[in-house]
Write a protein that holds these residues in place. Structure first.
Motif, short mmCIF file in Angstrom:
data_model
loop_
_atom_site.label_atom_id
_atom_site.label_comp_id
_atom_site.label_asym_id
_atom_site.label_seq_id
_atom_site.Cartn_x
_atom_site.Cartn_y
_atom_site.Cartn_z
N TYR A 361 6.07 5.89 9.38
CA TYR A 361 5.37 4.97 10.28
C TYR A 361 4.08 4.51 9.61
O TYR A 361 3.49 5.22 8.79
CB TYR A 361 5.05 5.65 11.61
N VAL A 362 3.61 3.32 9.98
CA VAL A 362 2.40 2.76 9.38
C VAL A 362 1.18 3.30 10.12
O VAL A 362 1.14 3.30 11.35
CB VAL A 362 2.42 1.23 9.45
N ALA A 363 0.19 3.75 9.35
CA ALA A 363 -1.05 4.23 9.96
C ALA A 363 -1.72 3.10 10.72
O ALA A 363 -1.79 1.97 10.24
CB ALA A 363 -1.99 4.78 8.89
N VAL A 364 -2.24 3.39 11.92
CA VAL A 364 -2.69 2.34 12.82
C VAL A 364 -4.15 1.96 12.63
O VAL A 364 -4.65 1.04 13.29
CB VAL A 364 -2.46 2.73 14.29
N ARG A 365 -4.85 2.64 11.76
CA ARG A 365 -6.25 2.30 11.50
C ARG A 365 -6.41 1.77 10.08
O ARG A 365 -5.85 2.33 9.14
CB ARG A 365 -7.15 3.51 11.71
N GLU A 366 -7.22 0.73 9.94
CA GLU A 366 -7.50 0.21 8.61
C GLU A 366 -8.13 1.30 7.74
O GLU A 366 -7.84 1.42 6.55
CB GLU A 366 -8.43 -1.00 8.69
N SER A 367 -9.00 2.11 8.33
CA SER A 367 -9.69 3.15 7.57
C SER A 367 -8.73 4.20 7.04
O SER A 367 -9.03 4.88 6.04
CB SER A 367 -10.77 3.81 8.44
N SER A 368 -7.57 4.35 7.66
CA SER A 368 -6.59 5.34 7.18
C SER A 368 -6.06 4.99 5.80
O SER A 368 -5.67 5.88 5.04
CB SER A 368 -5.42 5.44 8.16
N GLN A 369 -6.01 3.68 5.49
CA GLN A 369 -5.42 3.27 4.22
C GLN A 369 -6.19 3.82 3.02
O GLN A 369 -5.64 3.96 1.94
CB GLN A 369 -5.37 1.73 4.13
N ASP A 370 -7.48 4.12 3.22
CA ASP A 370 -8.32 4.60 2.11
C ASP A 370 -8.42 6.11 2.05
O ASP A 370 -9.14 6.65 1.19
CB ASP A 370 -9.73 4.00 2.24
N THR A 371 -7.74 6.82 2.93
CA THR A 371 -7.81 8.28 2.88
C THR A 371 -7.10 8.81 1.64
O THR A 371 -6.18 8.18 1.10
CB THR A 371 -7.15 8.91 4.13
N GLU A 372 -7.53 9.97 1.20
CA GLU A 372 -6.91 10.59 0.03
C GLU A 372 -5.42 10.83 0.26
O GLU A 372 -4.59 10.60 -0.64
CB GLU A 372 -7.60 11.91 -0.29
N LEU A 373 -5.07 11.23 1.48
CA LEU A 373 -3.67 11.53 1.78
C LEU A 373 -2.79 10.30 1.60
O LEU A 373 -1.74 10.36 0.94
CB LEU A 373 -3.55 12.07 3.20
N LEU A 374 -3.20 9.17 2.18
CA LEU A 374 -2.34 7.98 2.08
C LEU A 374 -2.39 7.37 0.69
O LEU A 374 -1.38 6.83 0.22
CB LEU A 374 -2.73 6.94 3.13
N GLN A 375 -3.51 7.44 0.00
CA GLN A 375 -3.56 6.92 -1.36
C GLN A 375 -2.59 7.68 -2.25
O GLN A 375 -1.87 7.09 -3.07
CB GLN A 375 -4.98 7.00 -1.91
N GLU A 376 -2.53 8.99 -2.09
CA GLU A 376 -1.60 9.79 -2.89
C GLU A 376 -0.16 9.58 -2.42
O GLU A 376 0.77 9.62 -3.23
CB GLU A 376 -2.00 11.26 -2.83
N THR A 377 0.02 9.34 -1.13
CA THR A 377 1.35 9.05 -0.61
C THR A 377 1.87 7.73 -1.15
O THR A 377 3.03 7.62 -1.56
CB THR A 377 1.33 9.02 0.93
N PHE A 378 1.03 6.70 -1.16
CA PHE A 378 1.41 5.40 -1.72
C PHE A 378 1.81 5.54 -3.19
O PHE A 378 2.78 4.92 -3.65
CB PHE A 378 0.26 4.40 -1.61
N ALA A 379 1.03 6.33 -3.93
CA ALA A 379 1.31 6.50 -5.36
C ALA A 379 2.64 7.22 -5.57
O ALA A 379 3.39 6.91 -6.51
CB ALA A 379 0.18 7.27 -6.03
N ALA A 380 2.94 8.19 -4.70
CA ALA A 380 4.17 8.96 -4.85
C ALA A 380 5.41 8.21 -4.38
O ALA A 380 6.50 8.40 -4.92
CB ALA A 380 4.06 10.28 -4.06
#
Length: 441
Positions: A361-380
């Protein structure tokens, strides 16, 4: 659709990062005109017990309740008890039944298009004064279509797990037939792929689910340059030339054996079809990334994710679906304020990143996109970034208490049209009249 319990390995310990996150909120403070004594939760001597009804993603919702209880809930003296209620439609029915019995939960998960119905039915609590009194606004929610949060300018839901239709691609199969492994960019290219592969294998190259209207809504936007309902959701567009052409095109693909159509009782068959060796592409929810890629991997298929294909003149649109968190208009002022505390915590930056990484599911906050968790998830896994990019083509789902009834009617009528091979123009005109009759009741 539920996700399997085997999910993406977590980069951070859930409880540790949630505790660190606290309840930081992005955006400017509201007008603060609401009375804090009514709308701001103040811990008392007794623990406030809340009932939380979950839907769609049972295990992740249970984890969220547990994490809240171990962190922010313990700090505030709030305990959330979670029970799973089934899919979105089952939960909707149970909520209305509970309202009649005066046994509504304090917070519940349900589909985004149900907001207006819950507001009209007196189920959902107006959250605007809670935002104001707590010095919070909705600026950080502005990712994708957010119209399904509001009724007449007031906020009646918080965005929870957003999803969009995307295209799942068996790249190796496409390459075998000389097509681009990344998948078709347009519906015309998809048409050629489906017809070519199915003609050779004798099996449908795509299974089209008809258990809700979500994928059809996207096809109407992209192929037909129209929508199920008018912009203000007051009348049907199903007799528009674009809607007729879309229904006829799908029927042609079904008649050619390139597409198989499954009904509401065949959900498991549809899910299994995604990993069939003859399935080239699948149009379904980004919220199934974890499930479908995991199943495909077990079957030896590298299943990638691409944007929903565009129609003529680069028409591209998808309804932003998934779920909201609704605070029910029930209980004492203290319980309502406590329920709002849980709802805003569950939809805050770090928690939104966690539910996204755990599901697709897509994170519902713009600020979530910059979290370490999602940045590493995007890379993986680039599939997550595709789902986020798809939001730029997002539209607000039709809302209203009658839309559930309308969806079921359309599902039944289209299934009959495609099974019987009737005249699409007449069938869509008749269907449009039936929909208008429901809307005008």
């Amino acid at each position: 659709m539920t996700t399997r319990t085997t999910r993406l390995s977590r980069v951070l310990s859930p409880v540790a990062f949630v505790a660190a996150a606290g309840i930081a909120l992005t955006g400017c403070a509201g007008s603060a005109s609401a009375d804090p004594a009514t709308y701001v939760y103040e811990p008392g001597d007794e623990v406030v017990e809340l009932e939380f009804w979950s839907a769609a993603v049972e295990d992740v919702n249970a984890e969220m309740a547990e994490m809240f209880n171990e962190t922010r809930g313990e700090e505030l003296g709030i305990r959330v008890n979670v029970t799973y209620q089934g899919d979105y439609f089952e939960t909707e029915q149970k909520v209305y039944a509970a309202q009649l019995a005066d046994t509504m939960p304090n917070v519940f998960v349900d589909e985004v298009g149900m907001t207006k119905g819950f507001q009209e039915g007196g189920v959902a609590l107006n959250l605007t004064p809670y935002l104001e009194a707590n010095g919070m606004d909705d600026e950080d929610f502005q990712i994708g279509a957010t119209g399904n949060l509001y009724v007449d300018g007031d906020l009646y839901a918080l965005p929870y797990m957003r999803s969009v239709p995307v295209m799942y691609v068996n790249g190796a199969l496409l390459e075998e037939y000389g097509f681009d492994a990344e998948g078709p960019e347009t519906l015309a290219e998809m048409d050629e792929i489906l017809r070519t592969i199915s003609a050779d294998t004798g099996e449908p190259a795509m299974v089209l689910p008809n258990y809700d209207l979500w994928v059809l809504e996207a096809l109407l936007y992209s192929y037909g340059d129209t929508a199920v309902l008018s912009e203000d959701f007051s009348s049907s567009n199903l007799d528009d030339p674009g809607a007729v052409a879309t229904a006829a095109w799908i029927g042609d693909l079904i008649d050619a054996g390139a597409v198989r159509h499954t009904g509401p009782t065949e959900l498991q068959e549809f899910i299994a079809s995604v990993t069939a060796p003859t399935t080239a592409v699948t149009l379904t929810s980004s919220g199934a990334i974890q499930t479908l890629q995991g199943m495909a991997g077990e079957a030896g298929i590298d299943l990638t994710v691409a944007l929903f294909p565009a129609g003529e003149d680069d028409n591209r649109g998808v309804s932003v679906g998934g779920s909201n968190l609704y605070v029910a208009d029930t209980g004492t002022d203290e319980e309502k304020a406590a329920a709002f505390e849980f709802a805003r915590w569950a939809t805050d930056t770090e928690q939104a990143a966690y539910t996204s990484a755990a599901t697709g599911y897509v994170a519902v906050r713009e600020s979530s996109q910059d979290t370490e968790l999602l940045q590493e998830t995007f890379a993986a896994n680039p599939a997550y970034e595709v789902a986020t990019e798809q939001l730029s083509y997002g539209r607000t789902r039709p809302m209203g208490e009658s839309y559930t009834e309308i969806q079921q009617l359309i599902i039944e009528r289209l299934a009959a049209l495609w099974a019987d091979g009737g005249d699409p123009e007449q069938a869509m005109a008749d269907l449009s009249a039936e929909v208008d009759e429901i809307l005008n009741r």
